[in-house]
Design a protein around this motif. Structure first.
Motif, mmCIF file in Angstrom:
data_model
loop_
_atom_site.group_PDB
_atom_site.id
_atom_site.type_symbol
_atom_site.label_atom_id
_atom_site.label_comp_id
_atom_site.label_asym_id
_atom_site.label_seq_id
_atom_site.Cartn_x
_atom_site.Cartn_y
_atom_site.Cartn_z
ATOM 1 N N LYS A 145 52.752 -73.586 -50.103
ATOM 2 C CA LYS A 145 52.319 -73.215 -51.452
ATOM 3 C C LYS A 145 51.335 -72.050 -51.413
ATOM 4 O O LYS A 145 50.824 -71.635 -52.445
ATOM 5 C CB LYS A 145 51.661 -74.414 -52.141
ATOM 6 C CG LYS A 145 52.591 -75.602 -52.351
ATOM 7 C CD LYS A 145 51.849 -76.759 -52.998
ATOM 8 C CE LYS A 145 52.774 -77.952 -53.206
ATOM 9 N NZ LYS A 145 52.068 -79.096 -53.829
ATOM 10 N N LEU A 146 51.082 -71.518 -50.215
ATOM 11 C CA LEU A 146 50.080 -70.472 -50.036
ATOM 12 C C LEU A 146 50.730 -69.113 -49.821
ATOM 13 O O LEU A 146 51.947 -68.993 -49.769
ATOM 14 C CB LEU A 146 49.172 -70.833 -48.852
ATOM 15 C CG LEU A 146 48.475 -72.194 -48.972
ATOM 16 C CD1 LEU A 146 47.697 -72.513 -47.711
ATOM 17 C CD2 LEU A 146 47.561 -72.241 -50.197
ATOM 18 N N SER A 147 49.899 -68.088 -49.673
ATOM 19 C CA SER A 147 50.403 -66.719 -49.597
ATOM 20 C C SER A 147 50.616 -66.268 -48.153
ATOM 21 O O SER A 147 50.106 -65.244 -47.723
ATOM 22 C CB SER A 147 49.439 -65.764 -50.305
ATOM 23 O OG SER A 147 48.159 -65.847 -49.705
ATOM 24 N N ASP A 148 51.356 -67.049 -47.404
ATOM 25 C CA ASP A 148 51.684 -66.692 -46.035
ATOM 26 C C ASP A 148 53.107 -66.124 -45.996
ATOM 27 O O ASP A 148 53.771 -66.018 -47.019
ATOM 28 C CB ASP A 148 51.597 -67.935 -45.136
ATOM 29 C CG ASP A 148 52.523 -69.040 -45.653
ATOM 30 O OD1 ASP A 148 53.684 -69.080 -45.225
ATOM 31 O OD2 ASP A 148 52.082 -69.835 -46.508
ATOM 32 N N ASN A 149 53.571 -65.789 -44.802
ATOM 33 C CA ASN A 149 54.895 -65.175 -44.659
ATOM 34 C C ASN A 149 55.942 -66.094 -44.026
ATOM 35 O O ASN A 149 57.053 -65.661 -43.731
ATOM 36 C CB ASN A 149 54.788 -63.912 -43.794
ATOM 37 C CG ASN A 149 54.042 -62.804 -44.507
ATOM 38 O OD1 ASN A 149 54.004 -62.746 -45.728
ATOM 39 N ND2 ASN A 149 53.430 -61.922 -43.740
ATOM 40 N N PHE A 150 55.595 -67.357 -43.807
ATOM 41 C CA PHE A 150 56.481 -68.260 -43.085
ATOM 42 C C PHE A 150 57.494 -68.955 -44.000
ATOM 43 O O PHE A 150 57.178 -69.313 -45.133
ATOM 44 C CB PHE A 150 55.661 -69.334 -42.367
ATOM 45 C CG PHE A 150 54.782 -68.801 -41.274
ATOM 46 C CD1 PHE A 150 55.219 -68.761 -39.966
ATOM 47 C CD2 PHE A 150 53.508 -68.327 -41.554
ATOM 48 C CE1 PHE A 150 54.407 -68.274 -38.959
ATOM 49 C CE2 PHE A 150 52.686 -67.827 -40.560
ATOM 50 C CZ PHE A 150 53.145 -67.799 -39.256
ATOM 51 N N PHE A 151 58.686 -69.184 -43.461
ATOM 52 C CA PHE A 151 59.678 -69.997 -44.164
ATOM 53 C C PHE A 151 60.638 -70.583 -43.142
ATOM 54 O O PHE A 151 60.860 -70.010 -42.071
ATOM 55 C CB PHE A 151 60.442 -69.185 -45.225
ATOM 56 C CG PHE A 151 61.299 -68.080 -44.657
ATOM 57 C CD1 PHE A 151 62.673 -68.246 -44.495
ATOM 58 C CD2 PHE A 151 60.740 -66.859 -44.292
ATOM 59 C CE1 PHE A 151 63.462 -67.223 -43.980
ATOM 60 C CE2 PHE A 151 61.514 -65.829 -43.783
ATOM 61 C CZ PHE A 151 62.886 -66.015 -43.621
ATOM 62 N N ALA A 152 61.185 -71.744 -43.462
ATOM 63 C CA ALA A 152 62.126 -72.415 -42.562
ATOM 64 C C ALA A 152 63.458 -72.607 -43.272
ATOM 65 O O ALA A 152 63.499 -72.970 -44.449
ATOM 66 C CB ALA A 152 61.571 -73.761 -42.110
ATOM 67 N N ILE A 153 64.531 -72.339 -42.544
ATOM 68 C CA ILE A 153 65.883 -72.589 -43.045
ATOM 69 C C ILE A 153 66.375 -73.861 -42.364
ATOM 70 O O ILE A 153 66.443 -73.930 -41.133
ATOM 71 C CB ILE A 153 66.820 -71.414 -42.724
ATOM 72 C CG1 ILE A 153 66.308 -70.129 -43.392
ATOM 73 C CG2 ILE A 153 68.244 -71.714 -43.192
ATOM 74 C CD1 ILE A 153 67.144 -68.893 -43.080
ATOM 75 N N ILE A 154 66.688 -74.872 -43.163
ATOM 76 C CA ILE A 154 67.077 -76.178 -42.636
ATOM 77 C C ILE A 154 68.592 -76.310 -42.634
ATOM 78 O O ILE A 154 69.246 -76.187 -43.670
ATOM 79 C CB ILE A 154 66.444 -77.318 -43.469
ATOM 80 C CG1 ILE A 154 64.925 -77.106 -43.609
ATOM 81 C CG2 ILE A 154 66.760 -78.669 -42.840
ATOM 82 C CD1 ILE A 154 64.169 -77.039 -42.299
ATOM 83 N N ILE A 155 69.149 -76.546 -41.435
ATOM 84 C CA ILE A 155 70.602 -76.663 -41.256
ATOM 85 C C ILE A 155 70.892 -78.002 -40.570
ATOM 86 O O ILE A 155 70.746 -78.120 -39.344
ATOM 87 C CB ILE A 155 71.160 -75.505 -40.397
ATOM 88 C CG1 ILE A 155 70.655 -74.160 -40.932
ATOM 89 C CG2 ILE A 155 72.671 -75.518 -40.378
ATOM 90 C CD1 ILE A 155 69.649 -73.488 -40.041
ATOM 91 N N PRO A 156 71.268 -79.043 -41.300
ATOM 92 C CA PRO A 156 71.434 -80.389 -40.742
ATOM 93 C C PRO A 156 72.420 -80.484 -39.580
ATOM 94 O O PRO A 156 72.237 -81.294 -38.675
ATOM 95 C CB PRO A 156 71.943 -81.208 -41.946
ATOM 96 C CG PRO A 156 71.496 -80.442 -43.132
ATOM 97 C CD PRO A 156 71.546 -79.009 -42.741
#
Length: 226
Positions: A145-156
């Motif tokens: 919820k913060l102003s960082d640059n991280f993200f995760a793509i979840i692939i089951p």
């Protein structure tokens, strides 16, 4: 050609770990171009239409940034053009330089290309396609919820991807919109300051974000099995 000469520096501090940060935990401190942002430059996106409205803290630069999709000129890159042609993909929705976190906690330079069928991760130094992920295989996206640059793509059905990009907002919006237009479901986007992802087939890691004085502190720790 050095495709990464314009990449904004992301400062990362890893905890001292004899197993090269693949063991008990890692800590990443992202400042400035890495996603830290000072308090005066952040604001709730309540007045900004779209996916992020009221959901997370965003920098003004992110809110007012123009989006052009292809930031590296895919049509003029023979290797990238060859990869897409071989897979039958013609429509590039997004292309840019990003950083990808490996299972051992190291950061690798990658080129991220999103088409209307798949996500491509290419090693720019060796001109090697490291991974192709079908959009249909993606279950959800996780980000803080913060102003960082991280993200995760979840692939089951496979292992997941944790990445960092100064254009995270655009990447997420592109993935949500293309999924909505090409399938009968809407890609789930989870906003949480703590989430898990499968860094490898047999390795689960937890990412935790904390707002600190001068930036965002990000901790990536291996989750031990019970």
């Amino acid at each position: 050609m050095d495709r990464f000469k314009t990449l904004k520096r992301i400062q990362v501090e890893l905890s001292e770990d004899p197993e090269e940060n693949g063991g008990d935990g890692e800590a990443a401190q992202a400042n400035g171009g890495g996603g830290g942002g000072g308090g005066g430059e952040e604001e709730r996106a309540a007045g900004d239409p779209g996916l992020f409205m009221g959901m997370k803290v965003r920098r003004r630069a992110s809110i007012h940034r123009d989006c052009k999709g292809d930031y590296i000129g895919v049509p003029s890159d023979p290797y990238l053009t060859k990869i897409l042609s071989k897979q039958g993909d013609k429509k590039v929705l997004f292309a840019d330089k990003i950083l990808k976190f490996t299972g051992s906690g190291k950061m690798k330079k990658r080129i991220l290309v999103i088409t209307d069928f798949a996500i491509y991760l290419v090693d720019p130094e060796a001109d090697v396609l490291k991974r192709r992920i079908a959009l249909a295989a993606v279950e959800r996206l996780c980000l803080s919820k913060l102003s960082d640059n991280f993200f995760a793509i979840i692939i089951p059905t496979e292992y997941d991807c944790l990445m960092a990009s100064t254009r995270k907002t655009e990447i997420v919006n592109v993935l949500v919109e293309v999924t909505k237009s090409t399938s009968d479901y809407e890609l789930e986007v989870v906003f949480s300051n703590r989430f898990e992802y499968n860094a490898a087939a047999d390795m689960v890691k937890e990412v935790e974000f904390e707002e600190v004085d001068g930036g965002i502190k990000t901790r990536i720790a291996k989750k031990e099995s019970n």
